[in-house]
Design a protein around this motif. Structure first.
Motif, PDB file in Angstrom:
ATOM      1  N   VAL A  35     -57.719   8.460  -7.785  1.00  0.00           N
ATOM      2  CA  VAL A  35     -58.075   7.076  -8.144  1.00  0.00           C
ATOM      3  C   VAL A  35     -56.872   6.160  -7.970  1.00  0.00           C
ATOM      4  CG1 VAL A  35     -58.752   5.590 -10.071  1.00  0.00           C
ATOM      5  CG2 VAL A  35     -59.967   7.722  -9.657  1.00  0.00           C
ATOM      6  N   PHE A  36     -55.703   6.615  -8.395  1.00  0.00           N
ATOM      7  CA  PHE A  36     -54.484   5.818  -8.251  1.00  0.00           C
ATOM      8  C   PHE A  36     -54.162   5.588  -6.775  1.00  0.00           C
ATOM      9  CE2 PHE A  36     -49.802   5.391  -8.259  1.00  0.00           C
ATOM     10  CZ  PHE A  36     -49.711   4.268  -9.059  1.00  0.00           C
ATOM     11  N   GLY A  37     -54.312   6.613  -5.966  1.00  0.00           N
ATOM     12  CA  GLY A  37     -54.060   6.479  -4.533  1.00  0.00           C
ATOM     13  C   GLY A  37     -55.024   5.517  -3.863  1.00  0.00           C
ATOM     14  N   VAL A  38     -56.286   5.590  -4.248  1.00  0.00           N
ATOM     15  CA  VAL A  38     -57.278   4.666  -3.692  1.00  0.00           C
ATOM     16  C   VAL A  38     -56.959   3.228  -4.108  1.00  0.00           C
ATOM     17  CG1 VAL A  38     -59.714   3.998  -3.812  1.00  0.00           C
ATOM     18  CG2 VAL A  38     -59.092   6.380  -3.462  1.00  0.00           C
ATOM     19  N   ALA A  39     -56.549   3.038  -5.351  1.00  0.00           N
ATOM     20  CA  ALA A  39     -56.193   1.694  -5.821  1.00  0.00           C
ATOM     21  C   ALA A  39     -54.998   1.144  -5.049  1.00  0.00           C
ATOM     22  CB  ALA A  39     -55.898   1.725  -7.320  1.00  0.00           C
ATOM     23  N   ILE A  40     -54.013   1.980  -4.792  1.00  0.00           N
ATOM     24  CA  ILE A  40     -52.856   1.534  -4.008  1.00  0.00           C
ATOM     25  C   ILE A  40     -53.279   1.205  -2.578  1.00  0.00           C
ATOM     26  CG2 ILE A  40     -50.693   2.330  -2.962  1.00  0.00           C
ATOM     27  CD1 ILE A  40     -50.043   3.682  -5.585  1.00  0.00           C
ATOM     28  N   GLY A  41     -54.153   2.013  -2.007  1.00  0.00           N
ATOM     29  CA  GLY A  41     -54.645   1.746  -0.660  1.00  0.00           C
ATOM     30  C   GLY A  41     -55.403   0.432  -0.571  1.00  0.00           C
ATOM     31  N   ILE A  42     -56.233   0.155  -1.554  1.00  0.00           N
ATOM     32  CA  ILE A  42     -56.983  -1.104  -1.568  1.00  0.00           C
ATOM     33  C   ILE A  42     -56.043  -2.287  -1.755  1.00  0.00           C
ATOM     34  CG2 ILE A  42     -58.660  -2.449  -2.903  1.00  0.00           C
ATOM     35  CD1 ILE A  42     -60.164   0.191  -3.375  1.00  0.00           C
ATOM     36  N   ALA A  43     -55.054  -2.152  -2.632  1.00  0.00           N
ATOM     37  CA  ALA A  43     -54.091  -3.235  -2.847  1.00  0.00           C
ATOM     38  C   ALA A  43     -53.291  -3.502  -1.569  1.00  0.00           C
ATOM     39  CB  ALA A  43     -53.160  -2.883  -4.002  1.00  0.00           C
ATOM     40  N   TYR A  44     -52.903  -2.446  -0.869  1.00  0.00           N
ATOM     41  CA  TYR A  44     -52.166  -2.627   0.389  1.00  0.00           C
ATOM     42  C   TYR A  44     -53.034  -3.314   1.431  1.00  0.00           C
ATOM     43  CZ  TYR A  44     -49.463  -1.609   4.559  1.00  0.00           C
ATOM     44  OH  TYR A  44     -48.770  -1.720   5.728  1.00  0.00           O
ATOM     45  N   GLU A  45     -54.284  -2.921   1.510  1.00  0.00           N
ATOM     46  CA  GLU A  45     -55.212  -3.542   2.462  1.00  0.00           C
ATOM     47  C   GLU A  45     -55.387  -5.028   2.152  1.00  0.00           C
ATOM     48  OE1 GLU A  45     -57.083  -3.138   5.881  1.00  0.00           O
ATOM     49  OE2 GLU A  45     -56.130  -1.433   4.912  1.00  0.00           O
ATOM     50  N   LEU A  46     -55.517  -5.363   0.866  1.00  0.00           N
ATOM     51  CA  LEU A  46     -55.635  -6.762   0.456  1.00  0.00           C
ATOM     52  C   LEU A  46     -54.369  -7.538   0.797  1.00  0.00           C
ATOM     53  CD1 LEU A  46     -57.311  -8.918  -0.984  1.00  0.00           C
ATOM     54  CD2 LEU A  46     -56.291  -8.148  -3.122  1.00  0.00           C
ATOM     55  N   PHE A  47     -53.221  -6.908   0.600  1.00  0.00           N
ATOM     56  CA  PHE A  47     -51.946  -7.538   0.948  1.00  0.00           C
ATOM     57  C   PHE A  47     -51.886  -7.826   2.442  1.00  0.00           C
ATOM     58  CE2 PHE A  47     -47.557  -6.884   2.437  1.00  0.00           C
ATOM     59  CZ  PHE A  47     -46.957  -7.970   1.825  1.00  0.00           C
ATOM     60  N   GLN A  48     -52.294  -6.872   3.265  1.00  0.00           N
ATOM     61  CA  GLN A  48     -52.286  -7.078   4.714  1.00  0.00           C
ATOM     62  C   GLN A  48     -53.225  -8.209   5.118  1.00  0.00           C
ATOM     63  OE1 GLN A  48     -50.386  -5.812   7.057  1.00  0.00           O
ATOM     64  NE2 GLN A  48     -49.257  -4.581   5.577  1.00  0.00           N
ATOM     65  N   LEU A  49     -54.403  -8.270   4.502  1.00  0.00           N
ATOM     66  CA  LEU A  49     -55.331  -9.363   4.805  1.00  0.00           C
ATOM     67  C   LEU A  49     -54.760 -10.718   4.402  1.00  0.00           C
ATOM     68  CD1 LEU A  49     -58.731  -7.758   3.766  1.00  0.00           C
ATOM     69  CD2 LEU A  49     -57.961  -8.315   6.083  1.00  0.00           C
ATOM     70  N   ALA A  50     -54.082 -10.767   3.277  1.00  0.00           N
ATOM     71  CA  ALA A  50     -53.473 -12.029   2.835  1.00  0.00           C
ATOM     72  C   ALA A  50     -52.375 -12.468   3.788  1.00  0.00           C
ATOM     73  CB  ALA A  50     -52.920 -11.886   1.417  1.00  0.00           C
ATOM     74  N   ILE A  51     -51.557 -11.518   4.251  1.00  0.00           N
ATOM     75  CA  ILE A  51     -50.498 -11.852   5.201  1.00  0.00           C
ATOM     76  C   ILE A  51     -51.090 -12.356   6.513  1.00  0.00           C
ATOM     77  CG2 ILE A  51     -48.628 -10.852   6.596  1.00  0.00           C
ATOM     78  CD1 ILE A  51     -47.869 -11.347   3.691  1.00  0.00           C
ATOM     79  N   GLU A  52     -52.142 -11.710   6.981  1.00  0.00           N
ATOM     80  CA  GLU A  52     -52.803 -12.154   8.210  1.00  0.00           C
ATOM     81  C   GLU A  52     -53.395 -13.551   8.044  1.00  0.00           C
ATOM     82  OE1 GLU A  52     -52.893 -10.875  11.283  1.00  0.00           O
ATOM     83  OE2 GLU A  52     -51.460  -9.389  10.515  1.00  0.00           O
ATOM     84  N   TYR A  53     -53.960 -13.846   6.874  1.00  0.00           N
ATOM     85  CA  TYR A  53     -54.530 -15.171   6.622  1.00  0.00           C
ATOM     86  C   TYR A  53     -53.453 -16.240   6.666  1.00  0.00           C
ATOM     87  CZ  TYR A  53     -56.748 -19.072   4.221  1.00  0.00           C
ATOM     88  OH  TYR A  53     -57.212 -20.298   3.900  1.00  0.00           O
ATOM     89  N   VAL A  54     -52.301 -15.944   6.053  1.00  0.00           N
ATOM     90  CA  VAL A  54     -51.208 -16.921   6.042  1.00  0.00           C
ATOM     91  C   VAL A  54     -50.677 -17.126   7.456  1.00  0.00           C
ATOM     92  CG1 VAL A  54     -48.862 -17.333   5.220  1.00  0.00           C
ATOM     93  CG2 VAL A  54     -50.587 -16.492   3.656  1.00  0.00           C
ATOM     94  N   LYS A  55     -50.586 -16.065   8.241  1.00  0.00           N
ATOM     95  CA  LYS A  55     -50.136 -16.208   9.631  1.00  0.00           C
ATOM     96  C   LYS A  55     -51.136 -17.017  10.443  1.00  0.00           C
ATOM     97  CE  LYS A  55     -47.504 -11.931  10.037  1.00  0.00           C
ATOM     98  NZ  LYS A  55     -47.476 -10.594  10.652  1.00  0.00           N
ATOM     99  N   HIS A  56     -52.416 -16.810  10.184  1.00  0.00           N
ATOM    100  CA  HIS A  56     -53.457 -17.509  10.937  1.00  0.00           C
ATOM    101  C   HIS A  56     -53.513 -18.986  10.559  1.00  0.00           C
ATOM    102  CE1 HIS A  56     -57.122 -18.010  13.197  1.00  0.00           C
ATOM    103  NE2 HIS A  56     -57.737 -18.492  12.132  1.00  0.00           N
ATOM    104  N   LYS A  57     -53.383 -19.297   9.290  1.00  0.00           N
ATOM    105  CA  LYS A  57     -53.443 -20.679   8.805  1.00  0.00           C
ATOM    106  C   LYS A  57     -52.025 -21.183   8.534  1.00  0.00           C
ATOM    107  CE  LYS A  57     -57.974 -20.943   8.018  1.00  0.00           C
ATOM    108  NZ  LYS A  57     -58.893 -21.950   8.371  1.00  0.00           N
ATOM    109  N   ASP A  58     -51.162 -21.095   9.527  1.00  0.00           N
ATOM    110  CA  ASP A  58     -49.744 -21.368   9.340  1.00  0.00           C
ATOM    111  C   ASP A  58     -49.475 -22.790   8.848  1.00  0.00           C
ATOM    112  OD1 ASP A  58     -47.070 -20.793   9.353  1.00  0.00           O
ATOM    113  OD2 ASP A  58     -46.799 -21.336  11.463  1.00  0.00           O
ATOM    114  N   GLY A  59     -50.051 -23.791   9.490  1.00  0.00           N
ATOM    115  CA  GLY A  59     -49.754 -25.168   9.139  1.00  0.00           C
ATOM    116  C   GLY A  59     -50.424 -25.636   7.860  1.00  0.00           C
ATOM    117  N   ALA A  60     -51.528 -25.032   7.480  1.00  0.00           N
ATOM    118  CA  ALA A  60     -52.297 -25.496   6.337  1.00  0.00           C
ATOM    119  C   ALA A  60     -51.853 -24.867   5.024  1.00  0.00           C
ATOM    120  CB  ALA A  60     -53.779 -25.217   6.564  1.00  0.00           C
ATOM    121  N   PHE A  61     -50.945 -23.907   5.047  1.00  0.00           N
ATOM    122  CA  PHE A  61     -50.558 -23.185   3.834  1.00  0.00           C
ATOM    123  C   PHE A  61     -49.181 -23.644   3.384  1.00  0.00           C
ATOM    124  CE2 PHE A  61     -48.941 -19.599   1.411  1.00  0.00           C
ATOM    125  CZ  PHE A  61     -49.997 -19.376   0.555  1.00  0.00           C
TER     126      PHE A  61
END
Length: 68
Positions: free
Chosen positions: A21-47
């Motif tokens: 369960v702990f490993g799955v939670a870390i995996g989900i948190a990492y995936e969310l972190f990667q999505l957030a980083i991609e969003y910030v890179k994609h919306k560079d001027g608006a953030f």
């Protein structure tokens, strides 16, 4: 004749499930972190993090002033 039971096997199963369960939670948190980083890179001027932080702090100040 009763034998004394040992919780070693049960504890091993519980600890293994906790690690899974702990490993799955870390995996989900990492995936969310990667999505957030991609969003910030994609919306560079608006953030603008500084403006959003100041806006959030102002809103929290208003909320706490009204709450008390």
């Amino acid at each position: 004749m009763k034998l004394k039971g040992s919780y070693t096997v049960e504890a091993a199963v519980v600890i293994s499930l906790c690690f899974i369960v702990f490993g799955v939670a870390i995996g989900i948190a990492y995936e969310l972190f990667q999505l957030a980083i991609e969003y910030v890179k994609h919306k560079d001027g608006a953030f603008d993090a500084v403006t959003l932080f100041r806006l959030k702090e102002g809103m929290m100040g208003v909320y706490h002033a009204l709450k008390d």
